[in-house]
Scaffold this active site. Structure first.
Site, mmCIF file in Angstrom:
data_model
loop_
_atom_site.group_PDB
_atom_site.id
_atom_site.type_symbol
_atom_site.label_atom_id
_atom_site.label_comp_id
_atom_site.label_asym_id
_atom_site.label_seq_id
_atom_site.Cartn_x
_atom_site.Cartn_y
_atom_site.Cartn_z
ATOM 1 N N SER A 265 0.802 -1.220 0.000
ATOM 2 C CA SER A 265 0.000 0.000 0.000
ATOM 3 C C SER A 265 0.839 1.275 0.000
ATOM 4 O O SER A 265 1.918 1.337 0.607
ATOM 5 C CB SER A 265 -0.863 -0.012 1.270
ATOM 6 O OG SER A 265 -1.379 1.268 1.532
ATOM 7 N N GLU B 163 0.174 3.633 1.760
ATOM 8 C CA GLU B 163 0.249 4.061 3.165
ATOM 9 C C GLU B 163 1.670 3.861 3.703
ATOM 10 O O GLU B 163 2.045 4.475 4.695
ATOM 11 C CB GLU B 163 -0.727 3.248 4.022
ATOM 12 C CG GLU B 163 -2.094 3.846 4.170
ATOM 13 C CD GLU B 163 -2.121 5.119 5.028
ATOM 14 O OE1 GLU B 163 -1.670 5.072 6.165
ATOM 15 O OE2 GLU B 163 -2.585 6.152 4.530
ATOM 16 N N TYR C 211 -1.379 0.439 10.717
ATOM 17 C CA TYR C 211 -1.643 -0.237 9.441
ATOM 18 C C TYR C 211 -0.450 -0.081 8.499
ATOM 19 O O TYR C 211 0.031 -1.058 7.910
ATOM 20 C CB TYR C 211 -2.915 0.342 8.802
ATOM 21 C CG TYR C 211 -3.143 -0.086 7.375
ATOM 22 C CD1 TYR C 211 -3.761 -1.295 7.068
ATOM 23 C CD2 TYR C 211 -2.737 0.729 6.304
ATOM 24 C CE1 TYR C 211 -3.972 -1.684 5.751
ATOM 25 C CE2 TYR C 211 -2.941 0.351 4.987
ATOM 26 C CZ TYR C 211 -3.559 -0.850 4.710
ATOM 27 O OH TYR C 211 -3.754 -1.231 3.400
#
Ligand code: NAP
Ligand code: G4F
Length: 321
Positions: free
Chosen positions: A124, A126, A148
């Site tokens: 991801s 992220e 996360y």
């Protein structure tokens, strides 16, 4: 001879689009599914009879070995995760167990049972978090900003490590935000388009939100699952960024969605600190040149078209009730 694919996270947004794509291509599709008290399979209701489900959980190693054994996959797509960033502060340990260690559990199940299977890990953007360069590409260092994001960094590196340690065909797809009418309603795009439809129908009077200044590179999930498949069809495994190369604020998202339904967002949006995160990812903007050049991957749906598609879908869902 048709190929076998094992997809974890098949009930999620991406799992549903990927399963459609693989079925279209003639694959026999196996889906790892958790047992839940209230089975909700909205995203795959229309194809559920074409999928062979295997009960399992990323936290249960034996169930993963069983899933690989039963499906004897040519390709494994590891899409399952605790994927909602905000929840990762509420349940950091669970997030680490599923989103980080779950990747090792899955890789090991493949290594022990069918090491020649090709493996895709759902990494991801992220991971870029507090970005150290813009745009972000495969070589950009990671600086995650949430439990996360930290878990996804682990998942990325363990995938690279299994490729290098065991010569497995393992790829990490670093995907930027991708959305669709099948997006969970807690994520910002769907939260907005669902609220717009409800407000339009007189079922809701306000929309409470967090940071409207955050910028994201939002694409369409249907385009992004094609990149996952392409990554597993190459001569050798590698990691790729998948993104649109455009960034928009949450504010712009709100303006487009409300405007499309003939509403003025200022009449309905309320800022609520409850939705502001302990640490924010302020700006994501990806450079997917490598994927475009090496995989021949291309984008089909643009940002505004995506938002309108989601508003239309949410209005349609309410009209059918
Ligand atoms: P999603 O809609 O939240 O789907 C997550 C899936 O994971 C669901 O099928 C869920 O099953 C399953 N799952 C969760 N915990 C599990 C566990 N312990 N064992 C087995 N299955 C479990 O996510 P998505 O948007 O499709 O994203 C797919 C993957 O890509 C995720 O790994 C996500 O982190 C990653 N990703 C997503 C984006 C994006 O913008 N969408 C971007 C980059 C990376 P239940 O239905 O039972 O809950
Ligand atoms: O839609 P979001 O919750 O997605 P986020 O945090 O970017 O994560 C998604 O994309 C990642 C890829 O970069 C995936 F890996 C991950 O699994 C997930 O799919 O929030 C987007 C932005 C954030 O900056 C958030 O602070 O919207 C901001 N926001 C403002 N108000 C809100 C809200 N987000 C949510 N969910 N709800 C709000 O009310």
């Amino acid at each position: 001879m048709s190929k076998n694919a094992l997809v974890t996270g098949i009930t999620g947004q991406d799992g549903s689009y990927l399963a459609e794509l693989l079925l279209e291509k003639g694959y026999k599709v196996y889906g790892l599914r958790r047992r839940t008290s209230t089975p909700i399979m909205d995203n795959i209701e229309h194809i559920k009879n074409e999928i062979e489900f295997i009960e399992g959980d990323l936290l249960d190693q034996g169930s993963l070995i069983n899933a690989v054994r039963k499906s004897s996959p040519d390709e494994v797509y590891n899409l399952a995760a605790q994927s909602f960033v905000a929840t990762s502060w509420e349940q950091p340990v669970l997030t680490g167990q599923a989103t980080a260690i779950g990747v090792t559990n899955m890789l090991d199940a493949v290594r022990l049972t069918k090491p020649e299977a090709r493996f895709y890990q759902a990494s991801s953007s992220e991971m870029f978090g507090k970005v150290v360069e813009t745009p972000q590409k495969e070589t950009t260092p990671f600086y995650p900003r949430s439990p996360y994001g930290v878990a996804k960094v682990y998942g990325h590196w363990i995938t690279v490590n299994y490729r290098e340690s065991y010569d497995m065909y393992a790829c990490s797809g670093i995907l930027f935000n991708h959305e669709s009418p099948r997006r969970g309603v807690e994520f910002v795009t769907r939260k907005v388009t669902d609220a717009v439809a409800r407000i339009k129908m007189g079922l809701q009077s306000e929309l409470r939100m967090g940071n409207l200044d955050a910028k994201r590179d939002w694409g369409f999930a249907g385009d992004y699952v094609k990149a996952m498949w392409l990554m597993l069809q190459q001569d050798s495994p590698d990691d790729y960024v998948i993104s649109t190369g455009e960034t928009h604020t949450v504010h712009e998202l709100v303006e487009i969605a409300f405007g499309y339904a003939g509403l003025n967002w200022r009449d309905y949006v309320v800022i609520d600190p409850k939705f502001v995160r302990p640490a924010e990812v302020d700006l994501l903007l990806g450079d997917s040149t490598k994927a475009q050049e090496k995989l021949g991957w291309k984008l089909e749906v643009g940002f505004e078209e995506l938002v309108k598609m989601m508003v239309d879908s949410d209005l349609k869902k309410l009209n059918q009730k």
